[in-house]
Design an enzyme around this catalytic site. Sequence first.
Site, PDB file in Angstrom:
ATOM      1  N   HIS A  76      14.593  58.371  89.560  1.00  0.00           N
ATOM      2  CA  HIS A  76      13.429  58.909  88.848  1.00  0.00           C
ATOM      3  C   HIS A  76      12.217  58.010  89.068  1.00  0.00           C
ATOM      4  CE1 HIS A  76      15.522  61.663  85.654  1.00  0.00           C
ATOM      5  NE2 HIS A  76      15.939  61.900  86.870  1.00  0.00           N
ATOM      6  N   TYR A 205      10.578  61.218  76.181  1.00  0.00           N
ATOM      7  CA  TYR A 205      10.659  60.516  74.889  1.00  0.00           C
ATOM      8  C   TYR A 205       9.621  61.186  73.986  1.00  0.00           C
ATOM      9  CZ  TYR A 205      13.203  56.700  77.221  1.00  0.00           C
ATOM     10  OH  TYR A 205      14.132  55.951  77.913  1.00  0.00           O
ATOM     11  N   PRO A 297      18.262  51.595  71.707  1.00  0.00           N
ATOM     12  CA  PRO A 297      18.357  52.218  73.040  1.00  0.00           C
ATOM     13  C   PRO A 297      17.061  52.872  73.521  1.00  0.00           C
ATOM     14  CG  PRO A 297      19.668  53.418  71.440  1.00  0.00           C
ATOM     15  CD  PRO A 297      19.168  52.216  70.744  1.00  0.00           C
ATOM     16  N   LYS A 301      17.512  49.483  77.636  1.00  0.00           N
ATOM     17  CA  LYS A 301      17.644  48.093  78.091  1.00  0.00           C
ATOM     18  C   LYS A 301      19.036  47.502  77.893  1.00  0.00           C
ATOM     19  CE  LYS A 301      13.780  48.066  79.711  1.00  0.00           C
ATOM     20  NZ  LYS A 301      14.017  48.531  81.077  1.00  0.00           N
ATOM     21  N   TYR A 389       9.763  49.330  81.801  1.00  0.00           N
ATOM     22  CA  TYR A 389      10.781  50.391  81.860  1.00  0.00           C
ATOM     23  C   TYR A 389      11.635  50.263  83.123  1.00  0.00           C
ATOM     24  CZ  TYR A 389      12.905  54.921  80.914  1.00  0.00           C
ATOM     25  OH  TYR A 389      13.831  55.911  80.622  1.00  0.00           O
TER      26      TYR A 389
HETATM   27  P1  FAS Z   1      30.526  46.582  75.554  1.00  0.00           P
HETATM   28  O1  FAS Z   1      30.488  46.696  74.060  1.00  0.00           O
HETATM   29  O2  FAS Z   1      30.232  47.785  76.386  1.00  0.00           O
HETATM   30  O3  FAS Z   1      31.966  46.069  76.031  1.00  0.00           O
HETATM   31  C1  FAS Z   1      32.635  45.066  75.286  1.00  0.00           C
HETATM   32  C2  FAS Z   1      34.129  45.280  75.511  1.00  0.00           C
HETATM   33  O4  FAS Z   1      34.817  44.218  74.837  1.00  0.00           O
HETATM   34  C3  FAS Z   1      34.620  46.586  74.911  1.00  0.00           C
HETATM   35  O5  FAS Z   1      35.344  47.315  75.874  1.00  0.00           O
HETATM   36  C4  FAS Z   1      35.503  46.145  73.736  1.00  0.00           C
HETATM   37  O6  FAS Z   1      36.608  46.995  73.563  1.00  0.00           O
HETATM   38  C5  FAS Z   1      35.940  44.758  74.168  1.00  0.00           C
HETATM   39  N1  FAS Z   1      36.261  43.864  73.047  1.00  0.00           N
HETATM   40  C6  FAS Z   1      35.643  43.766  71.850  1.00  0.00           C
HETATM   41  N2  FAS Z   1      36.240  42.831  71.088  1.00  0.00           N
HETATM   42  C7  FAS Z   1      37.265  42.317  71.828  1.00  0.00           C
HETATM   43  C8  FAS Z   1      38.247  41.322  71.600  1.00  0.00           C
HETATM   44  N3  FAS Z   1      38.288  40.668  70.446  1.00  0.00           N
HETATM   45  N4  FAS Z   1      39.148  41.063  72.577  1.00  0.00           N
HETATM   46  C9  FAS Z   1      39.097  41.732  73.771  1.00  0.00           C
HETATM   47  N5  FAS Z   1      38.187  42.695  74.051  1.00  0.00           N
HETATM   48  C10 FAS Z   1      37.287  42.972  73.083  1.00  0.00           C
HETATM   49  N6  FAS Z   1      22.387  51.104  75.919  1.00  0.00           N
HETATM   50  C11 FAS Z   1      21.445  51.823  76.561  1.00  0.00           C
HETATM   51  O7  FAS Z   1      20.769  51.275  77.440  1.00  0.00           O
HETATM   52  N7  FAS Z   1      21.239  53.163  76.252  1.00  0.00           N
HETATM   53  C12 FAS Z   1      22.000  53.804  75.298  1.00  0.00           C
HETATM   54  O8  FAS Z   1      21.799  54.991  75.023  1.00  0.00           O
HETATM   55  C13 FAS Z   1      22.999  53.098  74.611  1.00  0.00           C
HETATM   56  N8  FAS Z   1      23.778  53.715  73.667  1.00  0.00           N
HETATM   57  C14 FAS Z   1      24.734  52.983  73.002  1.00  0.00           C
HETATM   58  C15 FAS Z   1      25.558  53.571  72.007  1.00  0.00           C
HETATM   59  C16 FAS Z   1      26.521  52.815  71.334  1.00  0.00           C
HETATM   60  C17 FAS Z   1      27.383  53.463  70.257  1.00  0.00           C
HETATM   61  C18 FAS Z   1      26.662  51.446  71.620  1.00  0.00           C
HETATM   62  C19 FAS Z   1      27.668  50.605  70.849  1.00  0.00           C
HETATM   63  C20 FAS Z   1      25.855  50.851  72.594  1.00  0.00           C
HETATM   64  C21 FAS Z   1      24.895  51.613  73.305  1.00  0.00           C
HETATM   65  N9  FAS Z   1      24.090  51.049  74.293  1.00  0.00           N
HETATM   66  C22 FAS Z   1      23.150  51.735  74.961  1.00  0.00           C
HETATM   67  C23 FAS Z   1      24.234  49.698  74.640  1.00  0.00           C
HETATM   68  C24 FAS Z   1      25.395  49.604  75.574  1.00  0.00           C
HETATM   69  O9  FAS Z   1      25.151  50.369  76.713  1.00  0.00           O
HETATM   70  C25 FAS Z   1      25.596  48.147  75.832  1.00  0.00           C
HETATM   71  O10 FAS Z   1      24.380  47.504  76.150  1.00  0.00           O
HETATM   72  C26 FAS Z   1      26.612  47.902  76.907  1.00  0.00           C
HETATM   73  O11 FAS Z   1      27.796  48.556  76.533  1.00  0.00           O
HETATM   74  C27 FAS Z   1      26.785  46.393  77.022  1.00  0.00           C
HETATM   75  O12 FAS Z   1      27.937  46.167  77.746  1.00  0.00           O
HETATM   76  P2  FAS Z   1      28.922  44.968  77.338  1.00  0.00           P
HETATM   77  O13 FAS Z   1      28.113  43.767  77.030  1.00  0.00           O
HETATM   78  O14 FAS Z   1      29.947  44.955  78.385  1.00  0.00           O
HETATM   79  O15 FAS Z   1      29.539  45.385  75.908  1.00  0.00           O
HETATM   80  C1  PHB Z   2      20.840  58.087  77.948  1.00  0.00           C
HETATM   81  O1  PHB Z   2      20.741  58.917  78.872  1.00  0.00           O
HETATM   82  O2  PHB Z   2      21.893  57.912  77.307  1.00  0.00           O
HETATM   83  C2  PHB Z   2      19.627  57.261  77.567  1.00  0.00           C
HETATM   84  C3  PHB Z   2      18.520  57.268  78.401  1.00  0.00           C
HETATM   85  C4  PHB Z   2      17.407  56.524  78.056  1.00  0.00           C
HETATM   86  C5  PHB Z   2      17.428  55.805  76.870  1.00  0.00           C
HETATM   87  C6  PHB Z   2      18.540  55.797  76.037  1.00  0.00           C
HETATM   88  C7  PHB Z   2      19.649  56.534  76.388  1.00  0.00           C
HETATM   89  O3  PHB Z   2      16.327  55.082  76.515  1.00  0.00           O
END
Ligand code: FAS
Ligand code: PHB
Length: 394
Positions: A76, A205, A297, A301, A389
Site C-alpha cells: 500500500h 481510519y 493498535p 506499531k 506510519y
Molecule cells: P505475543 O504476545 O504475540 O507472543 C508472546 C508469546 O509468548 C505468546 O505466544 C504466549 O503464548 C507466550 N507466552 C506468554 N507467557 C508465557 C510463558 N510464561 N511461558 C512461555 N510462553 C509464554 N498490533 C498491531 O500492530 N495491530 C493490531 O491490530 C494488533 N491487535 C492486537 C490484538 C490483541 C488482542 C493483542 C494482545 C495484541 C495486538 N497487537 C496488534 C499487538 C500484537 O500484534 C503484538 O505487538 C505482537 O503480538 C507482539 O509479538 P510478541 O512480542 O511476540 O508477543
Molecule cells: C489490522 O488489519 O488488523 C490493523 C491494521 C492497521 C491498524 C491496526 C490493525 O492500525
Amino acid sequence: MSIPDKTQVLIIGGGPAGLLLSQLLHLAGIDTVVLERRTRDHVLSRIRAGVLEQGTVDLLHRAGVSGRMEREGLVHSGVEIAFHGERLRIDLDDLTGGRSVTVYGQTEVTADLYAARDEMNGVVVHEAEDVTLHDVLGARPFATFRKDGQTHRIDCAFIAGCDGFHGVSRASIPETVLKTYELVYPFGWLGVLSDVPPVQEELIYAGQENGFALCSMRSLTRSRYYIQCSLEEKVDDWSDDRFWETLSGLLPGDIADRLTTGPSIEKSIAPLRSFVAEPMRHGRLFLAGDAAHIVPPTGAKGLNLAASDIHYLSQALIDHFTRSNDEGLEGYSARALARVWKAERFSWWMTTALHRFPEKGAFGARIQKAEFDYLASSRAARQSLAENYVGLPF
Ligand code: FAS
Ligand code: PHB
C-alpha cells in the site's frame, strides 16, 4: 521431541518476536530453544496485527521467511484518514520518497516463521508450563519448566523474554529495578474478520462524532474491521448485524454505502493501552516485543516494534557469539527504547486524534478538528504522519 538441557540463547515465547529471533540466530549458527506456553494451534488462532512497516518486511526477507508475504502481501502506497465526514488520503509514496507498508496478517507471519523453524529443525517446545527464570544476573542463567508432567531445566548463556504483556520474563525483573509507564484508554476495539471484499483498496481510519472505526483487510477477499467500543462491552452481545450497522454509522456515507457485509469468522475485543517497561535488560535477560511495551493498535506499531527490537537484539547476540563484541548487548535497551518511545508517541497521537473522548469535552473535540485541519492544510504535517506510519528507521 527430545528437549536439550542447554542452549546458547533460551527464548521465552513462540509468538512473532520469539520465532523471528530464533530464526535469525539460527541463520548465524547460534543455537536456540523456544519455550511456548500454548499449543501451536492456539498461537496461530490469534488474529492481531495487519500492517507491516518496510523495515519489518526487509527483516523478514533477511530471515528467509518472506516468500509467501511477497506473493500474497498487499503493498500500500497510501492510507486514508476520514474525520467527521471529510476525507484525506495520505500519499505515503510521495511523502516518504517511495516507502510503503505491506498488508499481511500477523497470523501469516507467525505461520511462515513456524514453517521455517520446522524446516531448519528449530526446537520449539509447546505447552511448556510454569516457565521460571533463574540466575539471570549470573553468568549461567537457566530456566525450569514442566512439559507432559516432567520437570526440565535448560542452561543457557542468555534468555530472551519474548513472552508478551502477560509473560513471566518482565515479571522476573525486580520492581525495584523496573520502571514502568502506562496510559490505559477508556475504550477498546471490537474487531471482526469476514470473508468479504474490503470497502476500499487502502485502509481507512475514520474518526466521527460518535466514535472511531478502521477499515482494514487481509486480502482482496478478506476484510478486517474495528470499531471503538466501551470497556464494558462483551463480544457475545454483538451479533454480526449489530456490528455491521454500528460500523456503517461510523463511516462517511459514500463508504458506508459501498460496505459489503457477511458472516464474521472471528470477533474479539482488545483493550487499548500505552505501556513501556524500562530497562529492557536485566543481567542476561533481554526483553523484546510486547514483553517490554504495548501500543494502542491505531498506529499499527505493535508487531513492527517487536521486529525492530529483534533486529537490535539478534545483531547484538550475533556480535557477542561471533566477534566477542558486547557493545550491542550493552547498548540494546537504550537503542530499542529510543525507537519504542517514538512509536509510543505516534500511536498515542493517532489514538487521541481520532477516537471519541467525551470526557475531554468541547475543547477536546475542537483540538481534534484542528489536528485534522492541520493535516489537510500542511504537507509537513502529512509528511510527519507518513514517515511514522511507514516506520522510522530501525
Ligand atoms: P505475543 O504476545 O504475540 O507472543 C508472546 C508469546 O509468548 C505468546 O505466544 C504466549 O503464548 C507466550 N507466552 C506468554 N507467557 C508465557 C510463558 N510464561 N511461558 C512461555 N510462553 C509464554 N498490533 C498491531 O500492530 N495491530 C493490531 O491490530 C494488533 N491487535 C492486537 C490484538 C490483541 C488482542 C493483542 C494482545 C495484541 C495486538 N497487537 C496488534 C499487538 C500484537 O500484534 C503484538 O505487538 C505482537 O503480538 C507482539 O509479538 P510478541 O512480542 O511476540 O508477543
Ligand atoms: C489490522 O488489519 O488488523 C490493523 C491494521 C492497521 C491498524 C491496526 C490493525 O492500525
